[in-house]
Design an enzyme around this catalytic site. Structure first.
Site, short mmCIF file in Angstrom:
data_model
loop_
_atom_site.label_atom_id
_atom_site.label_comp_id
_atom_site.label_asym_id
_atom_site.label_seq_id
_atom_site.Cartn_x
_atom_site.Cartn_y
_atom_site.Cartn_z
N THR A 351 -8.26 13.72 -18.12
CA THR A 351 -8.08 14.79 -19.10
C THR A 351 -9.40 15.53 -18.98
O THR A 351 -10.27 15.14 -18.21
CB THR A 351 -7.87 14.13 -20.48
N ASP A 393 3.11 9.43 -22.29
CA ASP A 393 2.45 9.09 -23.55
C ASP A 393 3.44 8.75 -24.67
O ASP A 393 3.04 8.38 -25.77
CB ASP A 393 1.51 10.23 -23.99
N SER A 422 -1.01 11.43 -28.76
CA SER A 422 -2.18 11.62 -27.90
C SER A 422 -3.38 10.88 -28.48
O SER A 422 -3.39 10.51 -29.66
CB SER A 422 -2.50 13.12 -27.82
N GLY A 443 -10.19 10.49 -21.05
CA GLY A 443 -10.21 9.04 -20.93
C GLY A 443 -9.08 8.29 -21.59
O GLY A 443 -9.26 7.13 -21.99
N GLY A 444 -7.89 8.92 -21.77
CA GLY A 444 -6.78 8.20 -22.38
C GLY A 444 -7.20 7.64 -23.73
O GLY A 444 -7.91 8.29 -24.50
N1 GLY Z 1 -2.87 12.06 -22.01
C1 GLY Z 1 -4.02 11.65 -22.71
C2 GLY Z 1 -3.91 11.84 -24.18
O1 GLY Z 1 -3.22 12.73 -24.61
O2 GLY Z 1 -4.49 11.11 -24.94
#
Ligand code: GLY
Length: 542
Positions: A351, A393, A422, A443-444
């Site tokens: 991201t 997600d 998210s 970083g997810g």
């Molecule tokens: N795809 C990463 C987030 O939205 O947290």
């Protein structure tokens, strides 16, 4: 040698993961644009020069603090298409398929970025829309010299793009990887950006671009139609706010879990003398980890798109709730995470975040994404931009994690037009009514904890902004029950003490990439601090 001091700017500054994009934003500020204008121009430029995560085919969030202290947010998270359903990611035998979920045309959500930028511009922009898109058009049409880091990333991803001829055409010279220093031009993307420049949001959600995107979906068995695109709306939402030792925290509300989880963890930690424990001591890491664990349990239980599921934001971010959580926290022993199915939806580490402050003190914090690096790897044929794989997600299978009833998969299942949960945490800090800092990270799920640890380094650690950005990071997300810490963050003695407390400790590589700004007390100089973990990250100010 890269600078280890922040960039000092008297008036305005932009910090992003790619120097060319930071410069585009800085130029817009110098032309009289405000921080929203610069954020939009930087975002479009990143879609050209940082295709790893910069995008027009993805989505994200923008948190804005106006010079008078009012704040707002823009939600341009992708949505599930109208034909989506919770069982979308099950194969013919009814089994969960990671491929369908994360790596297929079904993994593409309806993009939100262009609508989000258009809405933010309509509400607060100062310069013409055209002026904000034009630099990206030029970068795509004229091309730019690839940095070693970008060239390497293209080479690494090329085999994943092999099933998609338009992707191979866009990211290589007829299948031969680009070399660092070669000029990279993107003529199809330039034409898509021209349509956005000339027609605004309609130039993406209608006409030629919508037709090409829908045709790409039909070709690959995807679900997004021209109707899905025409119906997509970005949302302006009230920010989630908290306080920590007198500092004001302004962050992103659901459908991001980021702001709520950040404030919940900070509220828990406010009850402890972290400074007295000493930054990165065993008691410090233990208490912060236990706060992370509890915030992530609530994330799994409650958080989802608020347009589809009731999310108890007020309770989760209240001081009294934090006090009740502290009551169950043992200062000397790690808690157990419930042994439920740990297969929470996998989130990618890719991201990007950028921060902007203008001469008048308007601050903008943007995190946006394609989900994985280069998203789904699918370039829309004839339109030149990458599509996200954000549907990953959503939770993968109804009931997958309900063994103990704690994970609560139902709120975050793929339903028509729902936004997937998210972790993005674009955040702004203020104190005594004055802007202090702007930050966020990719970083997810680690995003939330990267921002948390950086905020603690600033507030409890009293670190300057570059020092806080450089400082080691750690992460616990309830399940799996593992504490992951960057190598520089732990001595052998502290590691042994944490293990003795019951933590399952793993030393990890880098975590996140914080692009931050701090306002220097006294002088009000803007200090732009890029994350030195990222080769191309840079601040540009004036
Ligand atoms: N795809 C990463 C987030 O939205 O947290």
């Amino acid at each position: 040698m890269r600078p280890t001091d922040p960039v000092r700017a008297e008036q305005g500054v932009v910090v992003s993961a790619q120097e060319l994009a930071s410069r585009v934003g800085r130029d817009i500020l110098q032309q009289g644009g405000n921080a929203i204008d610069a954020a939009i121009a930087t975002g479009f430029a990143l879609a050209v020069v940082y295709p790893w995560a910069g995008n027009i085919g993805g989505g994200g969030f923008m948190v804005v603090r106006l010079p008078d202290g009012r704040a707002t947010t823009f939600d341009f998270r992708e949505k599930a298409p109208l034909a989506a359903r919770p069982e979308l990611f099950l194969d013919g035998a009814g089994e969960y398929s990671s491929k369908r979920h994360h790596d297929s045309y079904l993994s593409v959500g309806v993009p939100g970025t262009v609508a989000g930028f258009a809405l933010a511009h309509e509400r607060y922009g100062r310069l013409s829309w055209r002026a904000l898109v034009e630099p990206a058009v030029r970068l795509a049409a004229e091309g730019f010299a690839l940095t070693p880091s970008l060239a390497r990333s293209f080479e690494r991803i090329l085999s994943d793009m092999a099933p998609y001829p338009a992707s191979v055409a866009a990211f290589s010279r007829g299948g031969r990887p680009y070399r660092a220093g070669e000029t990279w031009q993107q003529p199809d993307l330039a034409r898509s950006l021209e349509r956005i420049r000339d027609q605004g949001r309609e130039g993406f959600y209608g006409g030629e671009t919508a037709r090409l995107l829908a045709a790409e979906m039909r070709r690959g068995g995807g679900l997004i139609t021209e109707q899905d695109l025409a119906r997509y709306q970005a949302r302006e939402r009230v920010p989630v706010r908290g306080s920590y030792r007198g500092w004001e925290i302004i962050s992103m509300p659901p459908p991001s879990s980021g702001g709520v989880a950040l404030i919940e963890a900070l509220n828990i930690l406010e009850g402890y003398d972290l400074k007295g424990m000493g930054a990165y001591s065993a008691p410090y890491v233990h208490h912060v980890t236990e706060a992370m664990r509890r915030a992530f349990l609530d994330r799994a239980r409650y958080l989802a798109d608020p347009d589809f599921a009731p999310v108890p934001v007020e309770r989760l971010t209240s001081k009294s709730y934090a006090a009740s959580l502290r009551a169950g926290l043992d200062p000397e022993r790690a808690s157990a995470s419930a042994p439920a199915d740990a297969t929470l939806p996998a989130e990618s580490e890719h991201t990007t975040h950028y921060s902007v402050v203008d001469a008048e003190g308007m601050a903008v914090s943007v995190t946006y994404t394609l989900e994985a690096g280069f998203g789904s790897k699918i370039v829309v044929t004839g339109a030149g931009f990458l599509l996200n794989n954000e549907m990953g997600d959503f939770n993968g299978k109804p009931g997958l994690t309900t063994a103990t009833g704690l994970i609560g998969t139902s709120p975050n299942l793929a339903r028509p037009e729902q936004r997937m949960l998210s972790s993005m945490t674009p955040t702004i800090l203020a104190r005594n009514g004055e802007l202090v800092a702007v930050l966020g990270s990719p970083g997810g799920r680690t995003i939330i904890n990267t921002v948390l640890v950086t905020v603690l380094d600033i507030i409890d650690g009293g670190m300057g902004i570059q020092q806080a950005v450089n400082a080691p990071r750690f992460h616990h997300q309830w399940l799996p029950d593992t504490l992951r810490i960057e190598e520089a963050g732990v001595t052998p003695e502290v590691a042994a003490a944490l293990r003795a407390m019951g933590h399952q400790l793993t030393i990890r590589g880098r975590q996140g990439s914080v692009q931050a700004i701090m306002i220097e007390p006294g002088t009000r100089v803007r200090l732009g601090a890029p994350d030195l973990r990222d080769a191309d990250a840079a601040a540009a100010g004036y």
